[in-house]
Design a protein around this motif. Structure first.
Motif, PDB file in Angstrom:
ATOM      1  N   SER A 166      74.565  27.295  58.481  1.00 11.69           N
ATOM      2  CA  SER A 166      74.363  26.187  59.620  1.00 11.69           C
ATOM      3  C   SER A 166      73.248  27.773  60.633  1.00 11.69           C
ATOM      4  O   SER A 166      73.555  28.768  59.907  1.00 11.69           O
ATOM      5  CB  SER A 166      75.133  26.219  61.121  1.00 11.69           C
ATOM      6  OG  SER A 166      76.225  26.487  61.596  1.00 11.69           O
ATOM      7  N   PRO A 168      69.832  29.276  61.419  1.00  8.50           N
ATOM      8  CA  PRO A 168      69.098  29.996  60.388  1.00  8.50           C
ATOM      9  C   PRO A 168      68.962  30.286  59.242  1.00  8.50           C
ATOM     10  O   PRO A 168      67.962  30.230  58.579  1.00  8.50           O
ATOM     11  CB  PRO A 168      68.632  31.399  61.337  1.00  8.50           C
ATOM     12  CG  PRO A 168      68.974  31.303  62.784  1.00  8.50           C
ATOM     13  CD  PRO A 168      69.970  30.609  62.365  1.00  8.50           C
ATOM     14  N   LEU A 171      68.153  26.708  57.373  1.00  8.06           N
ATOM     15  CA  LEU A 171      66.765  26.281  57.257  1.00  8.06           C
ATOM     16  C   LEU A 171      65.786  27.444  56.813  1.00  8.06           C
ATOM     17  O   LEU A 171      65.657  25.981  56.212  1.00  8.06           O
ATOM     18  CB  LEU A 171      66.556  26.442  59.285  1.00  8.06           C
ATOM     19  CG  LEU A 171      66.737  25.773  60.527  1.00  8.06           C
ATOM     20  CD1 LEU A 171      65.989  26.152  61.552  1.00  8.06           C
ATOM     21  CD2 LEU A 171      66.828  24.130  60.098  1.00  8.06           C
ATOM     22  N   LEU A 174      66.753  25.835  53.307  1.00  6.01           N
ATOM     23  CA  LEU A 174      66.087  24.896  52.660  1.00  6.01           C
ATOM     24  C   LEU A 174      64.352  24.935  51.666  1.00  6.01           C
ATOM     25  O   LEU A 174      64.460  24.319  51.195  1.00  6.01           O
ATOM     26  CB  LEU A 174      65.666  24.013  54.085  1.00  6.01           C
ATOM     27  CG  LEU A 174      66.723  22.861  54.355  1.00  6.01           C
ATOM     28  CD1 LEU A 174      65.872  22.570  55.929  1.00  6.01           C
ATOM     29  CD2 LEU A 174      67.772  22.116  54.344  1.00  6.01           C
ATOM     30  N   ARG A 175      64.218  25.733  51.934  1.00 11.06           N
ATOM     31  CA  ARG A 175      63.091  26.414  51.018  1.00 11.06           C
ATOM     32  C   ARG A 175      63.345  27.270  49.304  1.00 11.06           C
ATOM     33  O   ARG A 175      62.671  26.373  48.919  1.00 11.06           O
ATOM     34  CB  ARG A 175      62.389  28.420  51.426  1.00 11.06           C
ATOM     35  CG  ARG A 175      61.838  27.682  52.881  1.00 11.06           C
ATOM     36  CD  ARG A 175      61.793  28.730  53.778  1.00 11.06           C
ATOM     37  NE  ARG A 175      60.816  29.438  54.663  1.00 11.06           N
ATOM     38  CZ  ARG A 175      60.591  30.568  55.653  1.00 11.06           C
ATOM     39  NH1 ARG A 175      60.979  31.531  54.755  1.00 11.06           N
ATOM     40  NH2 ARG A 175      61.393  30.393  57.095  1.00 11.06           N
ATOM     41  N   ALA A 191      69.579  21.881  63.777  1.00  7.16           N
ATOM     42  CA  ALA A 191      68.390  22.202  62.571  1.00  7.16           C
ATOM     43  C   ALA A 191      67.819  20.967  62.604  1.00  7.16           C
ATOM     44  O   ALA A 191      66.378  21.685  63.227  1.00  7.16           O
ATOM     45  CB  ALA A 191      69.726  21.455  61.890  1.00  7.16           C
ATOM     46  N   VAL A 192      67.771  20.315  64.153  1.00  9.05           N
ATOM     47  CA  VAL A 192      65.978  19.891  64.097  1.00  9.05           C
ATOM     48  C   VAL A 192      66.042  19.852  65.713  1.00  9.05           C
ATOM     49  O   VAL A 192      64.932  19.613  66.030  1.00  9.05           O
ATOM     50  CB  VAL A 192      66.477  18.171  63.913  1.00  9.05           C
ATOM     51  CG1 VAL A 192      66.916  17.821  62.539  1.00  9.05           C
ATOM     52  CG2 VAL A 192      67.921  17.673  64.945  1.00  9.05           C
ATOM     53  N   LEU A 209      65.524  16.791  57.238  1.00  5.27           N
ATOM     54  CA  LEU A 209      66.344  18.059  56.017  1.00  5.27           C
ATOM     55  C   LEU A 209      65.357  17.688  55.005  1.00  5.27           C
ATOM     56  O   LEU A 209      65.080  18.577  53.991  1.00  5.27           O
ATOM     57  CB  LEU A 209      68.238  17.825  56.379  1.00  5.27           C
ATOM     58  CG  LEU A 209      68.039  18.450  58.094  1.00  5.27           C
ATOM     59  CD1 LEU A 209      69.525  19.334  57.543  1.00  5.27           C
ATOM     60  CD2 LEU A 209      67.426  19.641  58.402  1.00  5.27           C
ATOM     61  N   ALA A 212      62.423  18.567  54.395  1.00  6.69           N
ATOM     62  CA  ALA A 212      62.367  20.419  54.117  1.00  6.69           C
ATOM     63  C   ALA A 212      62.548  21.294  53.189  1.00  6.69           C
ATOM     64  O   ALA A 212      62.628  23.094  53.228  1.00  6.69           O
ATOM     65  CB  ALA A 212      62.908  20.864  55.810  1.00  6.69           C
TER      66      ALA A 212
END
Length: 312
Positions: A166, A168, A171, A174-175, A191-192, A209, A212
Motif C-alpha cells: 500500500s 507510495p 503507486l 504500478l509503473r 491509492a485513488v 489502478l 496506472a
C-alpha cells in the motif's frame, strides 16, 4: 511454484482473551505463535493447499531463527537473507466477538547491501517460479521504488507478479506493470485518494489502478466480498461466514487461493473467496487447509451489486 517475498517478516503471537480490559491483568484462554508477514502467510496458505512454495525473507536474531524453524516445520522451503538487525515480533489480542487488537513492531533497518542481497535472492530463484508474490510493508532502508525494481526483475526472469502492499510503494510499483495487485478497501481508497462508499466505487477505483499499470486488481472488501477487475471482465464474489474468529492473514490466504488456482478468471476468484472465508474462522493467523474450505458457500457473478454500501 509460487515464490513469496516478504521484506518485513515477523514472529506473530496471538492471545485469545475473554475481553480486552485496559490496565488489567488478563488471562489468555488460547495462544498461538506463527511465522508472519504477508508473503510468509501466502507461502503458508499455498503449502497448506498442497502446492509448492518458496519463502524469501530477510531474517535476523532469535526471532528470525524461530521464523525459519516454524516455516520448515510446516514443510515450507525458505531462502533466508541474513541481516544484522532482529526480525520484528508482533502481538495480536483476539476477543470472542471477533474484535482484534494488533500491535505491529516497526521492524529492522536494512542496509543497502542487505537490500541488494534480498533482490539477488529473488533473482536466484525466480526463474523456477510461476508467480512471484511481493507482499507487505517495506522496512526501514528500502525506498518506495524497491517493489518496482523487484517486479521488473521478476518479469525479466519470466515470472508473473502479484503485489500486495500500500501507499507510495504500491503507486510506484504500478509503473512496473505487476500482473495482479491485491488491495483491501482501505488501501484501494488510499491509492485513488478518495473514500469509497459502494461496491461500484471500488470497481471504478480498481479500473484506475489498471489504467496506472496493474494487469488485474483483486480487491478484498471484508464482509462485503471480493472483486476481480481485469481486461477480461469484472466479477464479484462472496461467501456467508457464520462467525469471525480472527481476520489476521485472511487477505493473504485469499491471495494464496487465487494464485494456486491459476491467478486469473472467476474460478480463481472463487478460490480466493473460499480461502478468505475459511481463514477468518480459524484462530490467530492459522492458514486453511482444503478440509477447511466450503466452495459450495461461495457465489461468483458478473452481476455486480454496484449500489451495495461498503461496511468496512
Amino acid at each position: 511454484m509460487i515464490l513469496t517475498v516478504t521484506p518485513n517478516p515477523s514472529l506473530d503471537r496471538t492471545y485469545e482473551v475473554p475481553a480486552l480490559e485496559r490496565g488489567e491483568v488478563l488471562r489468555a484462554t488460547g495462544e498461538r505463535v506463527d511465522p508472519g508477514g504477508k508473503g510468509v502467510n501466502v507461502s503458508r496458505a499455498v503449502a497448506a493447499a498442497g502446492h509448492r512454495t518458496l519463502a524469501v525473507a530477510p531474517l535476523g536474531g532469535a526471532p528470525g531463527a524461530l521464523v525459519a524453524e516454524l516455516l520448515a516445520g510446516q514443510g515450507i522451503d525458505v531462502a533466508p537473507v541474513p541481516i544484522g538487525g532482529h526480525t520484528r515480533s508482533n502481538i495480536a489480542v483476539a476477543e470472542p466477538d471477533g474484535t482484534l487488537t494488533k500491535i505491529n513492531a516497526p521492524g529492522p533497518h536494512l542496509t543497502p547491501g542487505e537490500s541488494e542481497a534480498l533482490l539477488a535472492a529473488v533473482g536466484a530463484h525466480a526463474a523456477g517460479a510461476d508467480w512471484v508474490a511481493c507482499c507487505g510493508s517495506l522496512p526501514g532502508g528500502l525506498a518506495p521504488t524497491w517493489y518496482a525494481d523487484l517486479v521488473t526483475r521478476a518479469h525479466g526472469h519470466g515470472s508473473r507478479t502479484a503485489l500486495d502492499t500500500s501507499g507510495p510503494s504500491l503507486l510506484v510499483a504500478l509503473r512496473g506493470r505487476p500482473d495482479v495487485v491485491k488491495p483491501n478497501a482501505r488501501e484501494l481508497a488510499e491509492a485513488v485518494g478518495r473514500p469509497l462508499a459502494t461496491v461500484g466505487d471500488a470497481v471504478e477505483a480498481a479500473e484506475e489502478l489498471r489504467a496506472a499499470g496493474a494487469g488485474a486488481v483483486l480487491a478484498s472488501l471484508g464482509a462485503d466480498g471480493q472483486l476481480l477487475v481485469s481486461a477480461d471482465g469484472v466479477w464479484y464474489g462472496n461467501a456467508a461466514v457464520a462467525s469471525v474468529r480472527s481476520d489476521v492473514g485472511a487477505g493473504d490466504a485469499s491471495l494464496a487461493g487465487f494464485l494456486a488456482a491459476g491467478g486469473e478468471g472467476p474460478a480463481a476468484l472463487a478460490a480466493a473467496v473460499a480461502h478468505g472465508a475459511a481463514a477468518v474462522q480459524l484462530p490467530g493467523s492459522q492458514m486453511p487447509t482444503p478440509a477447511h474450505l466450503n466452495p459450495s458457500a461461495v457465489t461468483v457473478t458478473t452481476d455486480i451489486p454496484l449500489d451495495r454500501a461498503l461496511t468496512e
